[in-house]
Design an enzyme around this catalytic site. Structure first.
Site, mmCIF file in Angstrom:
data_model
loop_
_atom_site.group_PDB
_atom_site.id
_atom_site.type_symbol
_atom_site.label_atom_id
_atom_site.label_comp_id
_atom_site.label_asym_id
_atom_site.label_seq_id
_atom_site.Cartn_x
_atom_site.Cartn_y
_atom_site.Cartn_z
ATOM 1 N N ASP A 177 41.378 44.019 47.879
ATOM 2 C CA ASP A 177 39.966 44.351 47.727
ATOM 3 C C ASP A 177 39.716 44.921 46.320
ATOM 4 O OD1 ASP A 177 37.476 44.499 49.718
ATOM 5 O OD2 ASP A 177 37.376 46.257 48.421
ATOM 6 N N TYR A 307 30.693 48.687 43.069
ATOM 7 C CA TYR A 307 30.264 47.291 43.062
ATOM 8 C C TYR A 307 29.266 47.050 41.919
ATOM 9 C CZ TYR A 307 32.391 46.235 47.608
ATOM 10 O OH TYR A 307 33.275 46.017 48.633
ATOM 11 N N HIS A 361 42.201 40.920 55.995
ATOM 12 C CA HIS A 361 41.831 41.676 54.802
ATOM 13 C C HIS A 361 42.517 43.040 54.724
ATOM 14 C CE1 HIS A 361 39.189 42.474 51.397
ATOM 15 N NE2 HIS A 361 38.867 43.644 51.920
#
Length: 384
Positions: A177, A307, A361
């Site tokens: 990630d 982000y 994930h």
């Protein structure tokens, strides 16, 4: 570099406030759609947060987490929370492991045991690691940066200083990630310090040079890019919101524990190898330990801010640019993207590539034995 021990101690008043907020929830009206089709299943969520308010034992989770050696370091003015677990063996190899969103340092509890003391799990003590697990700036007990501009590249600079301050002039890096982006940034910016990078995810902003002077896209690469775009259209709304309007989202998630639980738990179900049943892979206690960490530290807003920063500084490489340190990649079948090896080889020296038999994930939680074995294998020839 100033370093001090750290101990988690959430005030009783914060725990009481959490229960009060859950019990005072104003629930959204249900829709006639099938369970999980439009996001979180309201019935599952009600049962989940009822467990959070009435049965989940945060103090037990806190006590367990405090058994990990935790510290706070001041790294060029940025305070960084981290675990520093020493390996059991003759010459443990230093490794920095970086988490992502919606995870935290708690993702690596099982992995730490297997990396630091492989002999306890049937492995070779010569494969042991000294593992450093920092909390990204703005996550958990690492305060948010005071100034804008902290993307994966700036975090990589912090990690090099942190590892140097701990006495590690050279080391390896691992991540998934957001942590995959930090790990690749370490290789790109600090090849003199990073022996190699192991990944279980490829950052979505990664883009090699694909101009006229480069070899044309293979059919596998074209299919990967189509699948990536299709996934972003149907499943990537969260990331677009994080990267464009983080403060609007944070206003609600920081105020509502039920909203926070829905935002995070839905991703653990959607991105894991759970066949639609999130509790098949993660217990309620495991999910709530991570979610509680976000709640009690009020870090959801600062966390999703990264982000925004990564959108402004994407991981794109110029024509002819090559990253020197070797890269290992474990491709888990239920990961949210499945890049072909050739896509990474356009920029990176891919020394190890493994298609994993199961997992998604959250590989460190889902398949810690498999991931630990891959990490040991990749760094074994780099230890000298």
């Amino acid at each position: 570099m100033q370093i001090e021990p750290f101990h988690i101690a959430v005030p009783d008043a914060d725990m009481d406030d959490l229960r009060r907020r859950i019990r005072a929830t104003r629930w959204a009206p249900a829709t006639p759609s099938p369970a999980w089709q439009q996001g979180i299943d309201p019935a599952w969520l009600r049962e989940f947060v009822d467990y959070w308010a009435n049965q989940f034992d945060w103090r037990a989770a806190e006590q367990r987490l405090n058994r990990q050696p935790q510290f706070i370091a001041d790294v060029h003015g940025q305070r960084v929370h981290f675990i520093h677990r020493r390996g059991v063996g003759h010459a443990p190899y230093p490794l920095v492991v970086t988490h992502g969103w919606p995870g935290s340092f708690v993702e690596f509890e099982a992995l730490l045991e297997r990396l630091c003391d492989p002999a306890a799990f049937g492995g070779d003590p010569a494969d042991s690691f000294d593992v450093v697990v920092p909390s990204l700036p703005g996550f958990a007990f690492s305060p948010a940066p005071a100034q804008p501009g902290t993307s994966a590249f700036q975090v990589a600079d912090l990690w090099v200083s942190l590892m140097s301050g701990l006495g590690y002039r050279r080391f390896g890096a691992q991540g998934g990630d957001l942590g995959a982006g930090v790990s690749l940034a370490l290789a790109a910016r600090h090849p003199q310090a990073v022996d190699g990078v192991h990944l279980n995810f490829l950052p979505s902003s990664y883009e090699p040079a694909i101009g006229a002077a480069q070899r044309p896209l293979t059919s596998e690469e074209e299919r990967f890019l189509r699948e990536k775009n299709d996934w972003a259209a149907l499943e990537g709304g969260y990331a677009h919101m994080h990267a464009t309007k983080p403060l609007t989202l944070a206003a609600s998630l920081n105020d509502s524990p039920v909203g926070l639980a829905a935002w995070i738990a839905e991703k653990f179900r959607a991105w894991s190898d759970c066949e639609g049943d999130v509790e098949r892979v993660f217990s309620k206690d495991e999910l709530l330990t991570n979610i509680s960490l976000y709640w009690y530290t009020q870090c959801i807003g600062p966390a999703i801010q990264m982000y925004w920063e990564n959108r402004l500084q994407p991981m794109r490489f110029a024509e002819g640019q090559r990253i020197v340190p070797p890269v290992g990649f474990a491709r888990f079948p239920k990961e949210i993207s499945h890049p072909p090896r050739s896509w990474l080889e356009r920029t990176f020296n891919v020394a190890q590539w493994t298609d994993m038999p199961g997992g998604g994930h959250f590989a460190a939680m889902e398949k810690p034995d498999l991931l630990a074995a891959e990490i040991r294998s990749f760094f074994r020839p780099l230890r000298t």
